[in-house]
Motif scaffolding. Structure first.
Motif, PDB file in Angstrom:
ATOM      1  N   PHE A  11      53.627  32.176  31.594  1.00 13.04           N
ATOM      2  CA  PHE A  11      52.966  33.471  31.900  1.00 13.04           C
ATOM      3  C   PHE A  11      52.358  33.467  33.093  1.00 13.04           C
ATOM      4  O   PHE A  11      51.878  32.575  33.879  1.00 13.04           O
ATOM      5  CB  PHE A  11      51.468  33.667  30.910  1.00 13.04           C
ATOM      6  N   SER A  13      50.688  35.016  36.594  1.00 17.71           N
ATOM      7  CA  SER A  13      49.571  35.815  37.015  1.00 17.71           C
ATOM      8  C   SER A  13      49.751  36.139  38.425  1.00 17.71           C
ATOM      9  O   SER A  13      48.917  37.135  38.624  1.00 17.71           O
ATOM     10  CB  SER A  13      48.356  34.785  37.008  1.00 17.71           C
ATOM     11  N   SER A  18      56.682  35.734  40.366  1.00 21.75           N
ATOM     12  CA  SER A  18      57.322  36.009  38.855  1.00 21.75           C
ATOM     13  C   SER A  18      58.764  36.296  38.977  1.00 21.75           C
ATOM     14  O   SER A  18      59.266  36.508  40.302  1.00 21.75           O
ATOM     15  CB  SER A  18      56.489  36.985  38.394  1.00 21.75           C
ATOM     16  N   PRO A  28      52.286  44.625  31.368  1.00 21.79           N
ATOM     17  CA  PRO A  28      51.070  43.949  31.803  1.00 21.79           C
ATOM     18  C   PRO A  28      50.151  45.106  32.673  1.00 21.79           C
ATOM     19  O   PRO A  28      50.926  46.255  32.873  1.00 21.79           O
ATOM     20  CB  PRO A  28      51.228  42.962  32.734  1.00 21.79           C
ATOM     21  N   HIS A  58      42.265  38.329  42.290  1.00 20.79           N
ATOM     22  CA  HIS A  58      42.491  37.091  41.369  1.00 20.79           C
ATOM     23  C   HIS A  58      41.388  36.748  40.820  1.00 20.79           C
ATOM     24  O   HIS A  58      41.540  36.207  39.628  1.00 20.79           O
ATOM     25  CB  HIS A  58      42.881  36.054  42.630  1.00 20.79           C
ATOM     26  N   VAL A  61      41.301  38.419  37.325  1.00 28.46           N
ATOM     27  CA  VAL A  61      42.334  37.931  36.353  1.00 28.46           C
ATOM     28  C   VAL A  61      41.425  37.170  35.409  1.00 28.46           C
ATOM     29  O   VAL A  61      41.468  37.035  34.075  1.00 28.46           O
ATOM     30  CB  VAL A  61      43.596  37.300  36.729  1.00 28.46           C
ATOM     31  N   GLU A  62      40.697  35.984  35.848  1.00 33.28           N
ATOM     32  CA  GLU A  62      39.810  35.072  35.253  1.00 33.28           C
ATOM     33  C   GLU A  62      38.789  35.773  34.518  1.00 33.28           C
ATOM     34  O   GLU A  62      38.551  35.443  33.228  1.00 33.28           O
ATOM     35  CB  GLU A  62      39.219  34.074  36.038  1.00 33.28           C
ATOM     36  N   ASP A  65      40.547  38.127  31.547  1.00 29.79           N
ATOM     37  CA  ASP A  65      41.441  37.327  30.571  1.00 29.79           C
ATOM     38  C   ASP A  65      40.172  36.931  29.412  1.00 29.79           C
ATOM     39  O   ASP A  65      40.395  36.687  28.281  1.00 29.79           O
ATOM     40  CB  ASP A  65      41.980  36.118  31.030  1.00 29.79           C
ATOM     41  N   ASP A  71      47.921  41.442  28.949  1.00 26.36           N
ATOM     42  CA  ASP A  71      48.197  40.571  30.346  1.00 26.36           C
ATOM     43  C   ASP A  71      47.967  41.158  31.703  1.00 26.36           C
ATOM     44  O   ASP A  71      47.855  42.519  31.841  1.00 26.36           O
ATOM     45  CB  ASP A  71      49.826  40.435  30.186  1.00 26.36           C
ATOM     46  N   TRP A  72      47.361  40.512  32.657  1.00 26.99           N
ATOM     47  CA  TRP A  72      47.149  40.789  34.016  1.00 26.99           C
ATOM     48  C   TRP A  72      48.073  40.092  35.108  1.00 26.99           C
ATOM     49  O   TRP A  72      48.177  38.892  34.991  1.00 26.99           O
ATOM     50  CB  TRP A  72      45.669  40.530  34.089  1.00 26.99           C
ATOM     51  N   VAL A  73      48.243  40.866  35.977  1.00 26.49           N
ATOM     52  CA  VAL A  73      49.304  40.373  36.827  1.00 26.49           C
ATOM     53  C   VAL A  73      48.785  40.921  38.248  1.00 26.49           C
ATOM     54  O   VAL A  73      48.639  42.217  38.435  1.00 26.49           O
ATOM     55  CB  VAL A  73      50.727  40.772  36.731  1.00 26.49           C
TER      56      VAL A  73
END
Length: 247
Positions: A11, A13, A18, A28, A58, A61-62, A65, A71-73
């Motif tokens: 996966f 992030s 990616s 996402p 960034h 995302v933590e 989640d 889903d987070w990108v």
């Protein structure tokens, strides 16, 4: 058989590292840091706003989640913004409100052809007009998009206590501690008439609005956490106003 090709696809992030194949089975939410390249006094790097927006993105995302499914990108940052008020200081590169609006509009149209949702994380106040206009139009086109500001209560305006503290927390090696000097500490409302005609240079010779000499890494950690928590709360609620600002 090429076993490397058929192995489990991790996966991602970060959008930049990616592959299309990794994203093919996902839908996402894309988090896009939006910053600037502009003077931040004699002690902070030109990409300060971009660094803060990227670091907040960034960290989001933590946080997200842990609290929600999906889903987070995080996308590579938009490094240039509307920074005309900083013209006159070497290093400033402003693309202006009209160009930024067009960039964000086309960005959203393209990214939302494969992402399910898009959120811009803004690190520079001068970008607000372009963000509001672009996101409002994207939403009128029935695209699921919003934006959030990296803000903290009681923050000073530019390259002062607030931003210097945050940089001491996230990027301490890039703060020129021996160049810290107070700027104009008058309320922003008092400075705006002169700034509208002459920019930051008209009110601060060093390009600082605030006092960076009081900044600390510990204070930066606190302010950064407030920025992240504030953005995370807005995203979880997902209540965009008419300009797409998440409230």
């Amino acid at each position: 058989m090429n076993w490397a090709y058929h192995r489990h696809v991790a996966f991602p992030s970060g959008l930049g590292n990616s592959t299309s194949r990794q994203l093919r089975s996902m839908s996402p939410t894309l988090i896009v840091p939006v910053g600037s390249t502009e003077q931040h006094g004699p002690h902070l790097p030109l990409d300060t706003d971009t660094r803060i927006a990227a670091a907040v993105s960034h960290a989001l995302v933590e946080h997200l989640d842990d609290a929600s499914s999906g889903d987070w990108v995080v996308a590579p940052p938009v490094h240039y913004g509307a920074s005309g008020e900083h013209e006159g200081f070497p290093g400033t590169v402003s693309i202006g409100t009209a160009a930024l609006r067009s960039l964000l509009l086309e960005y959203g149209r393209s990214a939302l052809s494969w992402a399910s949702r898009l959120v811009f994380v803004n690190g520079h106040g001068g970008n607000v007009e372009a963000l509001a206009a672009a996101v409002a139009l994207l939403r009128q086109e029935s695209r699921d998009v919003g934006w959030v500001p990296c803000i903290a209560a009681g923050a000073d305006a530019h390259a002062g206590h607030t931003e210097t503290s945050v940089l001491l927390h996230i990027s301490p090696g890039d703060v020129w501690a021996d160049s810290l000097a107070p700027g104009n500490t008058a309320p922003l409302a008092e400075l705006m008439p002169a700034m509208r005609s002459g920019g930051i240079a008209a009110v601060s010779e060093v390009g600082v609005l605030g006092d960076p000499t009081t900044a600390t890494a510990a204070e930066g950690e606190r302010i950064f956490a407030e920025m992240v928590n504030g953005c995370a709360g807005r995203i979880r609620r997902w209540q965009p106003d008419r300009n797409g600002l998440l409230t």
